[in-house]
Design a protein around this motif. Sequence first.
Motif, short mmCIF file in Angstrom:
data_model
loop_
_atom_site.label_atom_id
_atom_site.label_comp_id
_atom_site.label_asym_id
_atom_site.label_seq_id
_atom_site.Cartn_x
_atom_site.Cartn_y
_atom_site.Cartn_z
N GLY A 94 0.89 -1.14 0.07
CA GLY A 94 -0.07 0.07 0.14
C GLY A 94 0.77 1.39 0.06
N GLN A 95 2.30 1.05 -0.12
CA GLN A 95 3.00 2.37 -0.02
C GLN A 95 3.70 2.32 -1.26
N PHE A 96 4.19 3.50 -1.80
CA PHE A 96 4.62 3.86 -3.06
C PHE A 96 5.90 4.60 -2.97
N ILE A 97 6.84 4.37 -3.92
CA ILE A 97 7.92 5.27 -4.12
C ILE A 97 7.62 6.10 -5.45
N LEU A 98 7.71 7.33 -5.51
CA LEU A 98 7.50 8.23 -6.57
C LEU A 98 8.82 8.26 -7.29
N HIS A 99 8.71 7.77 -8.48
CA HIS A 99 9.75 7.94 -9.46
C HIS A 99 9.73 8.88 -10.60
N ALA A 131 11.80 -2.21 -12.86
CA ALA A 131 11.52 -3.36 -12.08
C ALA A 131 12.95 -3.73 -11.72
N TRP A 132 13.74 -3.71 -12.56
CA TRP A 132 15.24 -3.95 -12.10
C TRP A 132 15.75 -3.01 -11.10
N GLN A 133 15.60 -1.82 -11.24
CA GLN A 133 16.11 -0.94 -10.28
C GLN A 133 15.40 -1.11 -8.80
N TYR A 134 14.26 -1.35 -8.78
CA TYR A 134 13.33 -1.21 -7.33
C TYR A 134 13.31 -2.44 -6.92
N TYR A 135 13.44 -3.73 -7.54
CA TYR A 135 12.59 -5.02 -7.36
C TYR A 135 14.01 -5.88 -7.50
N GLY A 136 15.11 -5.64 -8.23
CA GLY A 136 16.07 -6.56 -8.49
C GLY A 136 15.69 -7.50 -9.54
N ASP A 137 14.56 -7.65 -10.11
CA ASP A 137 13.97 -8.42 -11.27
C ASP A 137 13.33 -7.80 -12.25
N PRO A 138 14.04 -7.73 -13.48
CA PRO A 138 13.27 -7.12 -14.51
C PRO A 138 11.99 -7.44 -15.15
N THR A 139 11.73 -9.03 -14.67
CA THR A 139 10.38 -9.18 -15.20
C THR A 139 9.37 -8.99 -14.24
N ASP A 140 9.57 -8.55 -13.01
CA ASP A 140 8.56 -8.19 -11.88
C ASP A 140 8.08 -6.58 -12.16
N TYR A 141 7.73 -6.34 -13.41
CA TYR A 141 7.14 -4.98 -13.80
C TYR A 141 5.84 -4.99 -13.66
N SER A 142 4.96 -5.93 -13.76
CA SER A 142 3.48 -5.92 -13.52
C SER A 142 2.95 -5.05 -12.39
N PRO A 143 3.60 -5.23 -11.12
CA PRO A 143 2.86 -4.33 -10.05
C PRO A 143 3.07 -2.86 -10.42
N ILE A 144 4.17 -2.55 -10.97
CA ILE A 144 4.32 -1.05 -11.39
C ILE A 144 3.32 -0.75 -12.35
N ILE A 145 3.16 -1.33 -13.42
CA ILE A 145 2.01 -1.13 -14.47
C ILE A 145 0.83 -1.08 -13.86
N MET A 146 0.41 -1.95 -12.83
CA MET A 146 -1.03 -1.96 -12.39
C MET A 146 -1.16 -0.60 -11.45
N ALA A 147 0.03 -0.36 -10.77
CA ALA A 147 -0.27 0.84 -10.18
C ALA A 147 -0.39 2.14 -10.79
N ASN A 148 -0.05 2.22 -12.09
CA ASN A 148 0.09 3.24 -13.06
C ASN A 148 -1.01 3.13 -14.15
N ILE A 150 5.77 8.23 -11.85
CA ILE A 150 5.60 6.73 -11.89
C ILE A 150 5.60 6.30 -10.38
N ALA A 151 4.41 5.78 -9.99
CA ALA A 151 4.39 5.21 -8.46
C ALA A 151 4.71 3.77 -8.63
N VAL A 152 5.71 3.34 -7.80
CA VAL A 152 6.30 2.30 -7.61
C VAL A 152 6.11 1.59 -6.32
N PRO A 153 5.21 0.53 -6.36
CA PRO A 153 4.83 -0.08 -5.15
C PRO A 153 5.71 -0.64 -4.23
#
Length: 80
Positions: free
Chosen positions: A5-10, A22-39, A54-57
Amino acid sequence: MTPSGQFILHITKAGERWDLLAWQYYGDPTDYSPIIMANPNVPIEPVFDAGLSIAVPILQKSAVLTADLPPWKLSQTASA
Protein backbone atom coordinates in the motif's frame (compact mmCIF):
# COMPACT_ATOMS: atom_id res chain seq x y z
CA MET A 1 5.62 -10.55 -3.11
CA THR A 2 2.56 -8.58 -2.13
CA PRO A 3 1.81 -4.84 -2.32
CA SER A 4 1.99 -3.09 1.05
CA GLY A 5 0.00 0.00 0.00
CA GLN A 6 3.02 2.30 0.01
CA PHE A 7 4.69 3.76 -3.05
CA ILE A 8 7.94 5.36 -4.16
CA LEU A 9 7.55 8.24 -6.60
CA HIS A 10 9.89 7.85 -9.57
CA ILE A 11 10.35 10.64 -12.11
CA THR A 12 11.39 9.12 -15.42
CA LYS A 13 14.37 9.99 -17.55
CA ALA A 14 14.08 9.74 -21.33
CA GLY A 15 14.58 6.16 -22.48
CA GLU A 16 13.69 4.38 -19.23
CA ARG A 17 11.45 1.32 -19.52
CA TRP A 18 9.12 -0.71 -17.31
CA ASP A 19 11.64 -3.54 -17.00
CA LEU A 20 14.43 -1.15 -16.03
CA LEU A 21 12.29 0.23 -13.20
CA ALA A 22 11.54 -3.31 -12.02
CA TRP A 23 15.27 -4.10 -12.06
CA GLN A 24 16.13 -0.88 -10.20
CA TYR A 25 13.52 -1.26 -7.45
CA TYR A 26 12.94 -5.03 -7.23
CA GLY A 27 16.13 -6.57 -8.62
CA ASP A 28 14.08 -8.52 -11.18
CA PRO A 29 13.40 -7.04 -14.63
CA THR A 30 10.48 -9.44 -15.18
CA ASP A 31 8.60 -8.18 -12.11
CA TYR A 32 7.23 -5.03 -13.75
CA SER A 33 3.50 -5.91 -13.55
CA PRO A 34 2.96 -4.35 -10.07
CA ILE A 35 4.39 -1.09 -11.41
CA ILE A 36 2.15 -1.17 -14.49
CA MET A 37 -0.94 -2.00 -12.37
CA ALA A 38 -0.19 0.92 -10.03
CA ASN A 39 -0.05 3.35 -12.97
CA PRO A 40 -3.18 2.89 -15.09
CA ASN A 41 -2.87 6.44 -16.44
CA VAL A 42 0.59 5.80 -17.96
CA PRO A 43 0.45 4.41 -21.51
CA ILE A 44 2.22 1.12 -22.18
CA GLU A 45 5.01 2.30 -24.46
CA PRO A 46 8.43 0.78 -25.21
CA VAL A 47 10.26 3.71 -23.54
CA PHE A 48 9.26 6.60 -21.30
CA ASP A 49 9.57 10.29 -22.03
CA ALA A 50 11.40 12.34 -19.43
CA GLY A 51 9.42 13.77 -16.53
CA LEU A 52 6.64 11.19 -16.06
CA SER A 53 5.63 10.48 -12.46
CA ILE A 54 5.55 6.72 -11.84
CA ALA A 55 4.28 5.21 -8.58
CA VAL A 56 6.43 2.18 -7.71
CA PRO A 57 4.69 -0.05 -5.14
CA ILE A 58 6.78 -1.14 -2.17
CA LEU A 59 6.46 -4.91 -2.09
CA GLN A 60 6.63 -7.16 0.96
CA LYS A 61 8.70 -10.25 0.26
CA SER A 62 7.14 -13.52 1.32
CA ALA A 63 9.13 -15.95 3.38
CA VAL A 64 10.61 -18.71 1.24
CA LEU A 65 10.77 -22.25 2.53
CA THR A 66 14.21 -23.52 1.62
CA ALA A 67 13.62 -27.18 2.44
CA ASP A 68 12.35 -28.02 -1.05
CA LEU A 69 14.64 -25.77 -3.08
CA PRO A 70 17.36 -27.14 -5.35
CA PRO A 71 20.96 -26.31 -4.30
CA TRP A 72 21.43 -23.58 -6.92
CA LYS A 73 18.42 -21.68 -5.51
CA LEU A 74 19.59 -21.79 -1.88
CA SER A 75 22.25 -19.12 -2.38
CA GLN A 76 19.64 -16.73 -3.82
CA THR A 77 17.35 -17.02 -0.79
CA ALA A 78 20.22 -16.39 1.62
CA SER A 79 20.91 -13.02 -0.02
CA ALA A 80 17.24 -11.98 -0.24
